[in-house]
Design a protein around this motif. Structure first.
Motif, mmCIF file in Angstrom:
data_model
loop_
_atom_site.group_PDB
_atom_site.id
_atom_site.type_symbol
_atom_site.label_atom_id
_atom_site.label_comp_id
_atom_site.label_asym_id
_atom_site.label_seq_id
_atom_site.Cartn_x
_atom_site.Cartn_y
_atom_site.Cartn_z
ATOM 1 N N ILE A 115 -9.456 -0.775 3.778
ATOM 2 C CA ILE A 115 -8.393 0.121 4.247
ATOM 3 C C ILE A 115 -9.040 1.274 4.994
ATOM 4 O O ILE A 115 -9.934 1.940 4.459
ATOM 5 C CB ILE A 115 -7.556 0.685 3.079
ATOM 6 C CG1 ILE A 115 -6.934 -0.443 2.255
ATOM 7 C CG2 ILE A 115 -6.469 1.628 3.607
ATOM 8 C CD1 ILE A 115 -6.263 0.044 0.979
ATOM 9 N N LEU A 168 0.838 -1.202 0.000
ATOM 10 C CA LEU A 168 0.000 0.000 0.000
ATOM 11 C C LEU A 168 0.868 1.245 0.000
ATOM 12 O O LEU A 168 0.628 2.187 -0.786
ATOM 13 C CB LEU A 168 -0.919 0.006 1.227
ATOM 14 C CG LEU A 168 -1.671 1.317 1.483
ATOM 15 C CD1 LEU A 168 -2.641 1.627 0.346
ATOM 16 C CD2 LEU A 168 -2.403 1.262 2.819
ATOM 17 N N LEU A 190 -2.924 -5.149 -4.370
ATOM 18 C CA LEU A 190 -3.328 -5.508 -3.006
ATOM 19 C C LEU A 190 -4.407 -6.597 -3.022
ATOM 20 O O LEU A 190 -5.496 -6.410 -2.490
ATOM 21 C CB LEU A 190 -3.858 -4.264 -2.284
ATOM 22 C CG LEU A 190 -2.929 -3.049 -2.242
ATOM 23 C CD1 LEU A 190 -3.661 -1.827 -1.719
ATOM 24 C CD2 LEU A 190 -1.708 -3.357 -1.393
ATOM 25 N N ALA A 234 -4.964 -0.733 -7.322
ATOM 26 C CA ALA A 234 -5.042 -1.296 -5.974
ATOM 27 C C ALA A 234 -5.483 -2.751 -5.965
ATOM 28 O O ALA A 234 -4.941 -3.569 -5.218
ATOM 29 C CB ALA A 234 -5.973 -0.454 -5.108
#
Length: 232
Positions: free
Chosen positions: A118, A67, A112, A108
């Motif tokens: 998040i 991240l 991820l 993302a």
């Protein structure tokens, strides 16, 4: 309401307890404390998160590092916005929720894959913001407002502990004494030196040089580490 207040106080107390001890390991202990208090899987803290001078403070777990690397690459994301605005940034379902950050949102889900949610918060003292902290969850997690306030209080406690321990270093711009030094150098220090050298070579501002490096990394699919190695 009384239960909420007690839970918030308990969260603050547990983070305060983690702040006790050797200052060199403080950011890492705070990350682990936030994971425990907020029942998160991973956590990350960074300084100056909305600026080109962004620097990793501590990270617990590879998804949290990914991240931080992604936000440093694209110059946007939940930590960036939390630091910029002073407000929590909550992504309750990263796998399906449309985010307000086009470059971050595009990458993302690929970068991820293990992350379902998040929650990012500003690191601040009074009205001054100096970074951001985020906790990551493996599964989607929608958080009620009361729990968001509890999380924000825990992060504010972590921010106060950082400022109390490193006030002199922050004010003087001195090197910060925490670990992992090798990780910081590999992912951030070398990149900033390469951007400075590129700025000098081309006669452009540092911010523009770093933006060019980010754009090259993003368009070629390389990491900033790869671009840094190529330029140096």
């Amino acid at each position: 309401m009384a239960v909420v207040v007690v839970e918030r106080w308990s969260a603050v107390r547990r983070v305060s307890q983690a702040a006790a001890g050797d200052t060199s390991g403080l950011p890492g202990r705070l990350c682990h404390a936030l994971c425990g208090v907020l029942e998160a899987d991973w956590a990350v803290m960074s300084l100056l998160s909305d600026t080109p001078g962004r620097q990793l403070l501590a990270v617990s777990g590879m998804p949290a590092l990914r991240l931080e690397e992604l936000e440093f690459l694209v110059g946007e994301g939940p930590c960036h916005s939390a630091s910029l605005t002073g407000h929590p940034m909550m992504i309750g379902d990263l796998r399906h929720q449309v985010t307000p950050w086009p470059f971050f949102g595009t990458a993302a889900r690929e970068v991820l894959p293990r992350v379902g949610a998040i929650h990012a918060f500003p690191l601040r003292w009074a009205d001054e913001r100096f970074g951001a902290a985020a906790v990551l969850y493996a599964q989607p997690r929608a958080t009620p407002w009361a729990q968001t306030r509890q999380a924000a209080a825990a992060v504010d406690t972590a921010a106060a502990a950082l400022l109390d321990s490193y006030r002199t270093e922050f004010l003087q711009g001195a090197d910060l004494p925490w670990e992992p030094a090798r990780l910081l150098e590999t992912h951030w220090g070398a990149t900033h030196r390469a951007a400075g050298a590129l700025a000098l070579r081309l006669g452009i501002p540092f911010d523009e040089a770093l933006a060019r490096m980010r754009a090259l990394a993003f368009t070629t699919g390389q990491s900033l580490r790869d671009i840094t190695t190529y330029l140096t």
